[in-house]
Enzyme design. Sequence first.
Site, short mmCIF file in Angstrom:
data_model
loop_
_atom_site.label_atom_id
_atom_site.label_comp_id
_atom_site.label_asym_id
_atom_site.label_seq_id
_atom_site.Cartn_x
_atom_site.Cartn_y
_atom_site.Cartn_z
N GLY B 33 -46.16 50.58 -54.29
CA GLY B 33 -45.58 50.04 -53.07
C GLY B 33 -45.75 51.04 -51.96
O GLY B 33 -46.34 52.09 -52.15
N SER B 34 -45.24 50.71 -50.80
CA SER B 34 -45.38 51.60 -49.65
C SER B 34 -44.41 52.77 -49.75
O SER B 34 -43.47 52.73 -50.53
CB SER B 34 -45.09 50.84 -48.37
OG SER B 34 -45.98 49.77 -48.24
N GLY B 38 -38.93 52.54 -52.30
CA GLY B 38 -37.93 52.86 -53.31
C GLY B 38 -38.45 52.87 -54.74
O GLY B 38 -37.70 52.64 -55.67
N ASN B 167 -37.19 44.69 -53.29
CA ASN B 167 -36.18 45.74 -53.45
C ASN B 167 -35.26 45.81 -52.23
O ASN B 167 -35.56 45.25 -51.18
CB ASN B 167 -36.90 47.07 -53.68
CG ASN B 167 -35.97 48.15 -54.22
OD1 ASN B 167 -34.89 47.85 -54.74
ND2 ASN B 167 -36.38 49.40 -54.08
N LYS B 168 -34.19 46.55 -52.41
CA LYS B 168 -33.20 46.78 -51.34
C LYS B 168 -32.54 45.48 -50.88
O LYS B 168 -32.25 45.31 -49.69
CB LYS B 168 -33.86 47.51 -50.15
CG LYS B 168 -34.58 48.80 -50.58
CD LYS B 168 -34.93 49.68 -49.40
CE LYS B 168 -35.69 50.92 -49.87
NZ LYS B 168 -36.04 51.83 -48.79
N GLY B 475 -94.11 81.29 -52.69
CA GLY B 475 -95.13 81.61 -53.70
C GLY B 475 -95.07 80.73 -54.93
O GLY B 475 -95.64 81.06 -55.96
N SER B 544 -87.72 71.41 -53.60
CA SER B 544 -86.56 70.80 -54.28
C SER B 544 -85.27 71.53 -53.94
O SER B 544 -84.70 72.21 -54.78
CB SER B 544 -86.77 70.73 -55.79
OG SER B 544 -87.25 71.94 -56.33
#
Lengths: 312, 637
Positions: B33-34, B38, B167-168, B475, B544
Amino acid sequence: MVAPARAGTISARMSGLTHLDRLEAESIYILREVVAEAQSPVMLYSVGKDSAVMLHLARKAFYPATPPFPLLHVDTTWKFRAMYDLRDKAAAAAGMELIVHRNPEALAAGINPFDHGSRHTDLWKTEGLKQALKAGGFDAAFGGARRDEEKARAKERIFSFRSASQGWDPKAQRPELWNLYNARIRRGESIRVFPLSNWTELDIWQYILREGIEIVPLYFAAPRPTVERDGLILMVDDDRFPLAPGEMPVERSIRFRTLGCYPLTGAVESAADTLPAVIQEMLLTTTSERQGRAIDHDQTASMEKKKREGYF
Amino acid sequence: MTVYTPDALIAADIHAYLDTHQSKSMLRFITCGSVDDGKSTLIGRLLYDSKTIFEDQLRQLEADSRRVGTQGTNIDFALLVDGLAAEREQGITIDVAYRFFATEKRKFIVADTPGHEQYTRNMITGASTVDAAVILVDARKGILTQTRRHSFLAHLIGIRHLILAVNKMDLVGHDQAVFDDIVADYAKFAAGIGIAGFTAIPLSGLTGANITARSDAMPWYRGPALLPHLEAIPVDTDRAAMTPFRMPVQWVNRPDLDFRGFAGTIAGGSVRVGDRVRIVPSGRTTSIARIVTFDGDRGSAVAGEAVTLVLADEVDCSRGDVIAAADSPPEAATQFEATLVWLNDAPLVPGRGYWLKMGTQTVGATVQPPAYVVDVNTQAHLSAETLALNDIGVAEVFTEAALVFAPYAQSHVLGGFILIDRETNATVAAGMIHHALRRAQNVHWQSTHISREAHARQKGQSPRLLWFTGLSGSGKSTIANLVEKKLHALGRHSFLLDGDNIRHGLNRDLGFADADRIENIRRVGEVAKLMCDAGLIVLTAFISPFRAEREMVRGLLPAGEFVEIFIDTPLADAEARDVKGLYAKARAGEIKHFTGISSPYEAPEHPDIRIDTRTESAEAAAERIVEHVLGVWSLEL
């Protein structure tokens, strides 16, 4: 596709896989994965109940072969005598090489838990471990830590990547997806692997009961000579224990929930002398298992700090 | 509530309790969740209500709550879960944390994952192993961008049981209308991205309402409380058992000459002694002779179990192969369409070689430019050149060897993979296979009659790829030519691939931008590999400049066959020499992407041979290289 009739019987059997079966299979998978990918693995063997379970799982994972790595005991010379007995017996039973490492500097300086406080752990265990891993050229080390033990452990990966200085950086951990563990390292780097990550203390006890795994007798209650220090009941395991003038050890019926250096490991008073009785007490108890260990109480977040420094 | 207070049974009859708890099932779920929804409080509440918190932890919690808590004198449950010191200060969860609790019916493993946008990789990590997801929504805020992102990710990674935890509820007066609005809003979104169904529960982590039992505060809610619902969710293992038998070989167990077993965890279906099986990708068939475990031989085994199989015939089989039901083996292919979630700060470099690990298979792989990336908020397909941290995109993935696979929707084990950076070894991406682009003509590779070993034997030598790398003018070509002359004189069969010559033919379509340099080396690597297969000693002289590409080529060949030779010349020396006048032009800005001047050179950290051109003549260097290579051979004989 399989015939429906057969699928039905499979489904019925499937529901038979209990949480212990699934935990066991997961741990075996992890053990095999390390052996398949690492050059030179080693198993940290501390002789405690978690180590006993880890060793048992290793024997299962590689049966009928002997587990293809040695056991390493980072000794402090201060372990309980009963631990040394079981250590040698268990290694022999598994047919595995046992490497015992004692930090020579700590040995020379006579470092002990009575006079040196937290330096005892730093030198014997943290430094000793680093020395032993380096000396053996090990690029992967199994440890028996569980995520339910402590909050810093709860966030550690199963394959925990360590820099060349063996430190742990909680922000530089590799994502672990599915059961795909990335064991690739460069020269000098290493990984610590925790096959018991998802086990809880209760799982460990239930598994020991189910599998009949031998553990150190100190986990079971018996009358033992003890003294009290700073609210901990300590066992007087040998004559190096400094007693106050006139002090006499008191015999108490005690057992241990966790085993380490005997002067640092608090006992609980108990009458539980069988596995079911120990589990019963554990389930009814109101304190966590690390409570008997002096190491975690040093300071807030002390385990996380120790891990950053290279502690297992 | 009696369900969660097992003390009475423990005290009265520990044996009965142990019997019950031996046969518990296990459910893994994730909470997401954000920030501030909670989550930590909810998990703390679950631990507390299931009596997983001990007295000493509770004392610590009470002390912490007073010191840094956000709940005044009340217990701040979030502190139980927010483990690391750094995040206690920040007040957010920054990593995946795992928590454990158990009820009479189940053991639970909870992955607590961060809500903060930049940590999507942790959410994917936590979500990949779970059976269910609890998606938290703050009743006051409703469905947010993060809610959609996390739901999309949960669905993407194949979680079949979604719980919308509103929630809450205590902060909105336990109002049914608020709950109903949020559920309606979410249902619309969920249907849009193909989520088949979800369970919505109004609750409060803070007060405990609708956590373990239905709350009197919300008599209008008729559904289950959270914990009883989690106890009732079916665990996903049944699905795996219904598929045909598959076991990726993890490790070959060969303790002595008499035993050869194949250790692995069964990914799907079941197996019995006597079953016909096929080894994929080779396609050989045999049957199961024994199912070996530490506890004795078994007659059968099912998905999820770790076993060791002994086969009836001596067939080639090693780590990465899949032992499967003979009549319905999985496919093998080298080109796939897949969803990728990018997990690393360094973005995808299309065309660059990565390691792809899936099950027990690890192969070299490249990723094409993404077909599109998905905007997780709108699910719109956007065009993109690459994938950056937290991007989710669809792209084609090409592997260097056949990969045994199944679509991710059918098997997470045979369809889910990670990509590993060859240079840093970081896990950079998670992938989920949709399907193969082109089915391999056969499930089996065409096995050629004359093997590479036979080619090498005929020439009386071991194939080698002597890979010269170094700055322009160091070389490389000079020394490589000298080495080849010496090898030729010794009767060895060799061939020299020179950078400039290749660019006149095979690679004349390529320039010098990073992507072209990568493709240049890839093609040279593939050509060199074919020549090694033919038994030759191949010498290559290419700048390379990138470690990842050199490692990619190393990965194409059997271990030990690739010999990296670093021609170490300081830039100043090479520039002073400037045989072809290129440095002068680069300094004048006439050549773009010139290595050492305007493009980096990543020197080898551990080359097999290092030639210091300041102290060693080309002749002496060539002599040493030949000695090194022949010396290795003589040890083999």
